[in-house]
Design an enzyme around this catalytic site. Structure first.
Site, mmCIF file in Angstrom:
data_model
loop_
_atom_site.group_PDB
_atom_site.id
_atom_site.type_symbol
_atom_site.label_atom_id
_atom_site.label_comp_id
_atom_site.label_asym_id
_atom_site.label_seq_id
_atom_site.Cartn_x
_atom_site.Cartn_y
_atom_site.Cartn_z
ATOM 1 N N LEU A 16 158.094 6.424 62.874
ATOM 2 C CA LEU A 16 158.235 6.213 61.429
ATOM 3 C C LEU A 16 156.875 6.293 60.739
ATOM 4 O O LEU A 16 155.980 5.497 61.018
ATOM 5 C CB LEU A 16 158.872 4.845 61.153
ATOM 6 C CG LEU A 16 160.180 4.576 61.890
ATOM 7 C CD1 LEU A 16 160.831 3.295 61.365
ATOM 8 C CD2 LEU A 16 161.147 5.744 61.768
ATOM 9 N N ARG B 216 148.577 -0.276 50.185
ATOM 10 C CA ARG B 216 147.442 -1.188 50.317
ATOM 11 C C ARG B 216 146.158 -0.486 50.787
ATOM 12 O O ARG B 216 145.081 -1.059 50.740
ATOM 13 C CB ARG B 216 147.811 -2.334 51.281
ATOM 14 C CG ARG B 216 148.712 -3.369 50.651
ATOM 15 C CD ARG B 216 149.283 -4.326 51.681
ATOM 16 N NE ARG B 216 150.407 -3.741 52.418
ATOM 17 C CZ ARG B 216 151.026 -4.330 53.431
ATOM 18 N NH1 ARG B 216 150.622 -5.516 53.851
ATOM 19 N NH2 ARG B 216 152.035 -3.735 54.041
ATOM 20 N N GLN C 167 161.955 11.516 54.542
ATOM 21 C CA GLN C 167 162.581 10.342 53.918
ATOM 22 C C GLN C 167 162.066 10.230 52.486
ATOM 23 O O GLN C 167 160.882 9.986 52.267
ATOM 24 C CB GLN C 167 162.245 9.059 54.693
ATOM 25 C CG GLN C 167 162.954 7.832 54.136
ATOM 26 C CD GLN C 167 162.319 6.526 54.600
ATOM 27 O OE1 GLN C 167 161.165 6.492 55.019
ATOM 28 N NE2 GLN C 167 163.079 5.450 54.505
ATOM 29 N N GLY D 72 163.041 1.706 53.438
ATOM 30 C CA GLY D 72 162.931 0.766 54.550
ATOM 31 C C GLY D 72 162.986 1.461 55.906
ATOM 32 O O GLY D 72 163.335 2.641 56.013
HETATM 33 C C1 UD1 Z 1 157.669 -3.949 60.450
HETATM 34 C C2 UD1 Z 1 158.885 -4.709 61.004
HETATM 35 C C3 UD1 Z 1 158.436 -6.098 61.462
HETATM 36 C C4 UD1 Z 1 157.352 -5.961 62.507
HETATM 37 C C5 UD1 Z 1 156.177 -5.100 61.978
HETATM 38 C C6 UD1 Z 1 155.255 -4.771 63.113
HETATM 39 C C7 UD1 Z 1 160.860 -3.918 59.794
HETATM 40 C C8 UD1 Z 1 161.819 -4.205 58.701
HETATM 41 N N1 UD1 Z 1 159.895 -4.817 59.992
HETATM 42 O O1 UD1 Z 1 157.196 -4.622 59.302
HETATM 43 O O2 UD1 Z 1 159.545 -6.797 62.034
HETATM 44 O O3 UD1 Z 1 156.885 -7.233 62.880
HETATM 45 O O4 UD1 Z 1 156.659 -3.850 61.448
HETATM 46 O O5 UD1 Z 1 154.178 -4.008 62.673
HETATM 47 O O6 UD1 Z 1 160.992 -2.908 60.458
HETATM 48 N N2 UD1 Z 1 158.197 3.260 57.130
HETATM 49 C C9 UD1 Z 1 158.915 4.404 56.817
HETATM 50 N N3 UD1 Z 1 159.815 4.350 55.786
HETATM 51 C C10 UD1 Z 1 160.050 3.224 55.074
HETATM 52 C C11 UD1 Z 1 159.307 2.068 55.398
HETATM 53 C C12 UD1 Z 1 158.404 2.117 56.435
HETATM 54 O O7 UD1 Z 1 158.744 5.451 57.432
HETATM 55 O O8 UD1 Z 1 160.895 3.281 54.161
HETATM 56 C C13 UD1 Z 1 157.201 3.319 58.228
HETATM 57 C C14 UD1 Z 1 155.808 3.038 57.729
HETATM 58 O O9 UD1 Z 1 155.124 4.255 57.413
HETATM 59 C C15 UD1 Z 1 155.169 2.334 58.907
HETATM 60 C C16 UD1 Z 1 156.331 1.701 59.653
HETATM 61 O O10 UD1 Z 1 157.506 2.314 59.161
HETATM 62 O O11 UD1 Z 1 154.523 3.263 59.765
HETATM 63 C C17 UD1 Z 1 156.417 0.181 59.439
HETATM 64 O O12 UD1 Z 1 156.596 -0.087 58.059
HETATM 65 P P1 UD1 Z 1 155.909 -1.308 57.329
HETATM 66 O O13 UD1 Z 1 156.346 -1.313 55.926
HETATM 67 O O14 UD1 Z 1 154.445 -1.289 57.618
HETATM 68 O O15 UD1 Z 1 156.625 -2.520 58.090
HETATM 69 P P2 UD1 Z 1 156.074 -3.979 58.279
HETATM 70 O O16 UD1 Z 1 156.213 -4.729 57.006
HETATM 71 O O17 UD1 Z 1 154.760 -3.920 58.909
#
Ligand code: UD1
Ligand code: CA
Length: 473
Positions: A9, A16, A77, A82
């Site tokens: 992902l 940030r 996406q 999420g």
């Molecule tokens: C996420 C986890 C959390 C975990 C943490 C570990 C979820 C809901 N939460 O939180 O349980 O402890 O990672 O680091 O999964 N991304 C997408 N599309 C989106 C949102 C995110 O591709 O719509 C990707 C981001 O680019 C990133 C990754 O998913 O590489 C994680 O997303 P992020 O928003 O950083 O999640 P956390 O809040 O860190």
């Protein structure tokens, strides 16, 4: 396991970071941070990685295509709703016969390959549980999803940090690093059922865990807290860099290289046994340090090969160049792109080379600019020599034959050829080719006028005295 496919992902906004560059392309130890999770997934046996991209996707795709070729494919996406929604976008790209899907996040460059391997092993070992996940125990769990366990100690779900319901939940120190190995059939139907009824109004991938409990169970595999180091802002980027440096330097030391304190080394660099890399050396890009080469303090080497036994004295800068075996460079030498320094050649202090080949044993020991040149075996370039390679429009070549001797403070106006074993007298400006074995002198001839200095002094002293006498009047 040939039936494993990875989903990575990397579509998040990365707000940030406050950057024009997509978050996952920010470098850690010389590679974009998304490189590491993908490489790790492929390393543990995924045949292919489907990368979910969004923000800056052209740039992200261009890099990954170059780095991994057809082992990566992409799903878009847009908008980003999420992590669960991100996986939903990847489903159509999964091979129809994929049996298990390894899911990792693109912003955790320090994930530990051996933990990922154990995770996949554990998933393979269980026929019933549709989902296996890593867990980590940490002292400060803030920001991470917490692992919820039932009274029998079994995992029952994950609660996101912003959705925690009680102090007891907040106090949980077991957290989710975000690495899962999921049965493909379960993933396809469960991701479609996710709802966005939470604090952030997002589709959480983490809700899959409770669903898997209902569908046959969850296998949890404890892993190293390093897996957790996620990059959301530049402070975390700096922390990731520091931890990655420690990992790389440990790998080099265990591989037989001596590495001093304060060295900064890209993940792409290789060093052979008995290489000595002193304090504050910076090694970047596709750089290789040969066996027993000595890179002294403060050198900066980028995309270059340093031959076995070569010695780079302090504060030398080498870029896109090659240094042959047992050559000596510096201190304070500057080898610019396409310098090719032969075996046992010497390039001394304040010498700059560019697109220049120095053959075996040739020397330029002090203060010189050697651009667009070729210097024959054993030739000696005196202090202060300049290859005048540029006429304001084009670059021209200077060729020095083998065994030739260029006297100090000479300028060679290119294009020009100095033949084998020729001499160029000190202080010459050479504008014509010099035949082999010839002596070329290109400077005004010296003339001595006997007694002239004494006469001149007398004349000047008399003039000064006369001027003084005139003043007094
Ligand atoms: C996420 C986890 C959390 C975990 C943490 C570990 C979820 C809901 N939460 O939180 O349980 O402890 O990672 O680091 O999964 N991304 C997408 N599309 C989106 C949102 C995110 O591709 O719509 C990707 C981001 O680019 C990133 C990754 O998913 O590489 C994680 O997303 P992020 O928003 O950083 O999640 P956390 O809040 O860190
Ligand atoms: Ca994150």
């Amino acid at each position: 396991m040939s039936d494993l496919t990875a989903v990575v992902l990397a579509a998040g906004l990365g707000k940030r970071m406050k950057s024009q560059l997509p978050k996952v392309l920010h470098p850690v130890a010389g590679r974009p941070l998304v490189h590491y999770p993908i490489a790790a997934a492929l390393q543990v046996g995924a045949i292919r990685a489907v990368v979910v991209v969004g923000r800056g996707r052209q740039q992200v795709e261009a890099y990954l295509q170059k780095a991994f070729g057809d082992r990566v494919s992409f799903a878009t996406q847009e908008p980003q709703l999420g992590t669960g929604h991100a996986v939903l976008q990847a489903l159509p790209s999964l091979p129809a016969d994929a049996s298990r899907i390894l899911i990792v996040y693109g912003d955790t460059p320090l994930l530990v390959v051996s933990d990922l391997d154990r995770l996949c092993e554990a998933a393979r070992g269980s026929a019933d549980a549709p989902l296996a996940m890593l867990t980590c125990d940490v002292s400060s769990p803030q920001g991470y999803g917490r692992i919820l366990r039932g009274s029998d100690g079994k995992v029952i779900g994950i609660r996101e940090d912003r959705d925690l319901r009680s102090d007891a939940e907040r106090a949980l120190t077991e957290v989710n690093p975000g690495m899962y190995c999921v049965k493909a059939s379960f993933l396809r139907e469960a991701v479609a059922r996710l709802k966005a009824d939470n604090a952030q109004g997002e589709y959480y991938l983490t809700d899959l865990v409770a669903m898997a409990v209902a569908a046959g169970g969850v296998i949890d595999v404890p892993g190293s807290p390093s897996n957790l180091v996620g990059v959301n802002d530049r402070c975390q980027l700096a922390q990731a860099e520091e931890l990655m440096q420690a990992r790389i330097i440990e790998r080099m030391r265990l591989g037989g290289a001596t590495v001093g304190s304060g060295a900064v080394i890209d993940d792409t660099v290789e060093a052979e046994p008995d290489a000595r890399i002193e304090s504050n050396v910076v090694l970047r890009g596709a750089t290789r340090i040969g066996e027993s080469a000595h890179i002294d303090a403060g050198c900066v080497i980028t995309d270059s090969h340093i031959g076995p036994g070569a010695w780079l004295k302090p504060y030398s800068i080498v870029t896109s160049s090659r240094v042959g075996a047992k050559a000596q460079i510096g201190p304070f030498a500057h080898l610019r792109p396409d310098s090719d320094i032969g075996e046992e050649a010497h390039v001394g202090n304040f010498v700059e080379t560019k697109k220049t080949t120095m053959h075996r044993g040739s020397k330029a020991n002090h203060l010189a600019y050697l651009g667009d040149g070729e210097i024959g075996e054993g030739a000696n370039i005196g202090a202060g020599t300049i290859f005048c390679n540029y006429d304001g429009f084009q670059k021209h070549k200077t060729t020095i034959g083998k065994g030739a001797f260029i006297g100090s403070d000479s300028q060679l106006v290119a294009p020009v050829v100095v033949g084998d074993n020729a001499y160029v007298g000190t202080g010459s400006t050479i504008t014509k080719d010099v035949p082999q074995d010839a002596l070329a002198i290109g400077r005004a001839r010296q003339e001595n006028k006997e007694g002239y200095a004494a006469r001149l002094r007398g004349k000047l002293a008399a003039a000064k005295a006369a001027a003084k006498a005139a003043d007094k009047k």
